[in-house]
Motif scaffolding. Structure first.
Motif, PDB file in Angstrom:
ATOM      1  N   SER A  23       0.854  -1.185   0.000  1.00  0.00           N
ATOM      2  CA  SER A  23       0.000   0.000   0.000  1.00  0.00           C
ATOM      3  C   SER A  23       0.889   1.234   0.000  1.00  0.00           C
ATOM      4  CB  SER A  23      -0.901   0.008   1.240  1.00  0.00           C
ATOM      5  OG  SER A  23      -0.118   0.212   2.405  1.00  0.00           O
ATOM      6  N   TYR A  24       0.326   2.348  -0.402  1.00  0.00           N
ATOM      7  CA  TYR A  24       1.065   3.611  -0.354  1.00  0.00           C
ATOM      8  C   TYR A  24       1.581   3.850   1.066  1.00  0.00           C
ATOM      9  CZ  TYR A  24      -0.777   5.126  -4.940  1.00  0.00           C
ATOM     10  OH  TYR A  24      -1.092   5.257  -6.267  1.00  0.00           O
ATOM     11  N   GLU A  25       0.751   3.498   2.059  1.00  0.00           N
ATOM     12  CA  GLU A  25       1.109   3.701   3.461  1.00  0.00           C
ATOM     13  C   GLU A  25       2.330   2.853   3.843  1.00  0.00           C
ATOM     14  OE1 GLU A  25      -1.112   2.800   7.577  1.00  0.00           O
ATOM     15  OE2 GLU A  25      -2.289   4.041   6.196  1.00  0.00           O
ATOM     16  N   GLU A  26       2.351   1.590   3.377  1.00  0.00           N
ATOM     17  CA  GLU A  26       3.502   0.716   3.656  1.00  0.00           C
ATOM     18  C   GLU A  26       4.769   1.274   2.999  1.00  0.00           C
ATOM     19  OE1 GLU A  26       1.743  -3.763   4.047  1.00  0.00           O
ATOM     20  OE2 GLU A  26       1.443  -2.766   2.117  1.00  0.00           O
ATOM     21  N   ILE A  27       4.621   1.746   1.768  1.00  0.00           N
ATOM     22  CA  ILE A  27       5.762   2.325   1.056  1.00  0.00           C
ATOM     23  C   ILE A  27       6.274   3.561   1.792  1.00  0.00           C
ATOM     24  CG2 ILE A  27       6.476   3.488  -1.077  1.00  0.00           C
ATOM     25  CD1 ILE A  27       4.538   1.510  -2.560  1.00  0.00           C
ATOM     26  N   GLU A  28       5.346   4.381   2.259  1.00  0.00           N
ATOM     27  CA  GLU A  28       5.724   5.579   3.016  1.00  0.00           C
ATOM     28  C   GLU A  28       6.473   5.204   4.290  1.00  0.00           C
ATOM     29  OE1 GLU A  28       3.740   9.545   5.075  1.00  0.00           O
ATOM     30  OE2 GLU A  28       2.557   8.367   3.665  1.00  0.00           O
ATOM     31  N   THR A  29       6.058   4.110   4.944  1.00  0.00           N
ATOM     32  CA  THR A  29       6.735   3.647   6.157  1.00  0.00           C
ATOM     33  C   THR A  29       8.166   3.229   5.849  1.00  0.00           C
ATOM     34  OG1 THR A  29       4.650   2.941   7.151  1.00  0.00           O
ATOM     35  CG2 THR A  29       6.649   1.941   8.029  1.00  0.00           C
ATOM     36  N   VAL A  30       8.363   2.507   4.746  1.00  0.00           N
ATOM     37  CA  VAL A  30       9.705   2.063   4.343  1.00  0.00           C
ATOM     38  C   VAL A  30      10.588   3.259   3.985  1.00  0.00           C
ATOM     39  CG1 VAL A  30      11.010   0.796   2.574  1.00  0.00           C
ATOM     40  CG2 VAL A  30       8.944  -0.222   3.558  1.00  0.00           C
ATOM     41  N   LEU A  31      10.020   4.204   3.239  1.00  0.00           N
ATOM     42  CA  LEU A  31      10.808   5.335   2.736  1.00  0.00           C
ATOM     43  C   LEU A  31      10.947   6.493   3.716  1.00  0.00           C
ATOM     44  CD1 LEU A  31       9.423   5.561  -0.910  1.00  0.00           C
ATOM     45  CD2 LEU A  31      11.675   4.733  -0.210  1.00  0.00           C
ATOM     46  N   GLY A  32       9.928   6.694   4.537  1.00  0.00           N
ATOM     47  CA  GLY A  32       9.916   7.845   5.434  1.00  0.00           C
ATOM     48  C   GLY A  32       9.283   9.070   4.803  1.00  0.00           C
ATOM     49  N   LYS A  55       1.465  -2.938 -11.578  1.00  0.00           N
ATOM     50  CA  LYS A  55       0.317  -2.036 -11.493  1.00  0.00           C
ATOM     51  C   LYS A  55       0.469  -1.031 -10.355  1.00  0.00           C
ATOM     52  CE  LYS A  55      -4.664  -1.951 -11.241  1.00  0.00           C
ATOM     53  NZ  LYS A  55      -5.843  -2.543 -10.654  1.00  0.00           N
ATOM     54  N   ILE A  56       0.191   0.225 -10.682  1.00  0.00           N
ATOM     55  CA  ILE A  56       0.117   1.287  -9.679  1.00  0.00           C
ATOM     56  C   ILE A  56      -1.339   1.722  -9.642  1.00  0.00           C
ATOM     57  CG2 ILE A  56       0.878   3.598  -9.022  1.00  0.00           C
ATOM     58  CD1 ILE A  56       3.416   3.090 -10.722  1.00  0.00           C
ATOM     59  N   SER A  57      -2.032   1.382  -8.561  1.00  0.00           N
ATOM     60  CA  SER A  57      -3.449   1.718  -8.454  1.00  0.00           C
ATOM     61  C   SER A  57      -3.630   2.994  -7.643  1.00  0.00           C
ATOM     62  CB  SER A  57      -4.227   0.582  -7.791  1.00  0.00           C
ATOM     63  OG  SER A  57      -5.562   0.984  -7.581  1.00  0.00           O
ATOM     64  N   MET A  58      -4.013   4.060  -8.347  1.00  0.00           N
ATOM     65  CA  MET A  58      -4.266   5.326  -7.676  1.00  0.00           C
ATOM     66  C   MET A  58      -5.541   5.219  -6.823  1.00  0.00           C
ATOM     67  SD  MET A  58      -1.727   6.957  -8.791  1.00  0.00           S
ATOM     68  CE  MET A  58      -1.689   8.726  -8.911  1.00  0.00           C
ATOM     69  N   LYS A  59      -6.503   4.468  -7.334  1.00  0.00           N
ATOM     70  CA  LYS A  59      -7.794   4.331  -6.651  1.00  0.00           C
ATOM     71  C   LYS A  59      -7.647   3.524  -5.357  1.00  0.00           C
ATOM     72  CE  LYS A  59     -12.441   2.588  -7.414  1.00  0.00           C
ATOM     73  NZ  LYS A  59     -13.085   1.454  -8.050  1.00  0.00           N
ATOM     74  N   GLU A  60      -6.987   2.369  -5.455  1.00  0.00           N
ATOM     75  CA  GLU A  60      -6.848   1.498  -4.282  1.00  0.00           C
ATOM     76  C   GLU A  60      -5.595   1.803  -3.470  1.00  0.00           C
ATOM     77  OE1 GLU A  60      -7.274  -2.523  -5.729  1.00  0.00           O
ATOM     78  OE2 GLU A  60      -9.006  -1.911  -6.925  1.00  0.00           O
ATOM     79  N   LYS A  61      -4.780   2.723  -3.983  1.00  0.00           N
ATOM     80  CA  LYS A  61      -3.576   3.183  -3.286  1.00  0.00           C
ATOM     81  C   LYS A  61      -2.616   2.046  -2.948  1.00  0.00           C
ATOM     82  CE  LYS A  61      -5.562   7.423  -1.344  1.00  0.00           C
ATOM     83  NZ  LYS A  61      -5.139   8.257  -2.415  1.00  0.00           N
ATOM     84  N   HIS A  62      -2.237   1.289  -3.981  1.00  0.00           N
ATOM     85  CA  HIS A  62      -1.205   0.281  -3.790  1.00  0.00           C
ATOM     86  C   HIS A  62      -0.394   0.120  -5.069  1.00  0.00           C
ATOM     87  CE1 HIS A  62      -3.372  -2.737  -6.112  1.00  0.00           C
ATOM     88  NE2 HIS A  62      -4.437  -2.561  -5.360  1.00  0.00           N
ATOM     89  N   VAL A  63       0.781  -0.484  -4.901  1.00  0.00           N
ATOM     90  CA  VAL A  63       1.691  -0.742  -6.016  1.00  0.00           C
ATOM     91  C   VAL A  63       2.041  -2.221  -5.981  1.00  0.00           C
ATOM     92  CG1 VAL A  63       3.909  -0.164  -7.083  1.00  0.00           C
ATOM     93  CG2 VAL A  63       2.661   1.591  -5.796  1.00  0.00           C
ATOM     94  N   THR A  64       2.035  -2.869  -7.139  1.00  0.00           N
ATOM     95  CA  THR A  64       2.406  -4.267  -7.248  1.00  0.00           C
ATOM     96  C   THR A  64       3.786  -4.369  -7.880  1.00  0.00           C
ATOM     97  OG1 THR A  64       0.078  -4.844  -7.498  1.00  0.00           O
ATOM     98  CG2 THR A  64       1.684  -6.536  -8.101  1.00  0.00           C
TER      99      THR A  64
END
Length: 69
Positions: A23-32, A55-64
């Motif tokens: 999720s975008y949130e998980e990525i933000e946690t990894v990156l800061g 896939k980068i899903s703007m709607k579901e806010k996740h990256v595969t």
């Protein structure tokens, strides 16, 4: 020069999963910091760490991410 996204690529490499959805949130946690449009330009860097950005899903806010074979 190290990319600001390198911690994310290293995280993927250390994880080793064939397919990893973050999720975008998980990525933000990894990156800061939250990902932004520069991520689209930086995503090719993942190849050096054995992954491609799927896939980068703007709607579901996740990256595969997919592990290269």
């Amino acid at each position: 020069m190290m990319s600001k996204y390198e911690p994310l690529w290293q995280y993927l490499q250390n994880n080793g999963s064939q397919i990893l959805q973050l999720s975008y949130e998980e990525i933000e946690t990894v990156l800061g910091f939250p990902i932004d449009h520069s991520f689209l330009n930086a995503k090719k860097e993942a190849v050096a760490f054995g992954y491609t950005v799927g896939k980068i899903s703007m709607k579901e806010k996740h990256v595969t991410f997919h592990k290269e074979k």
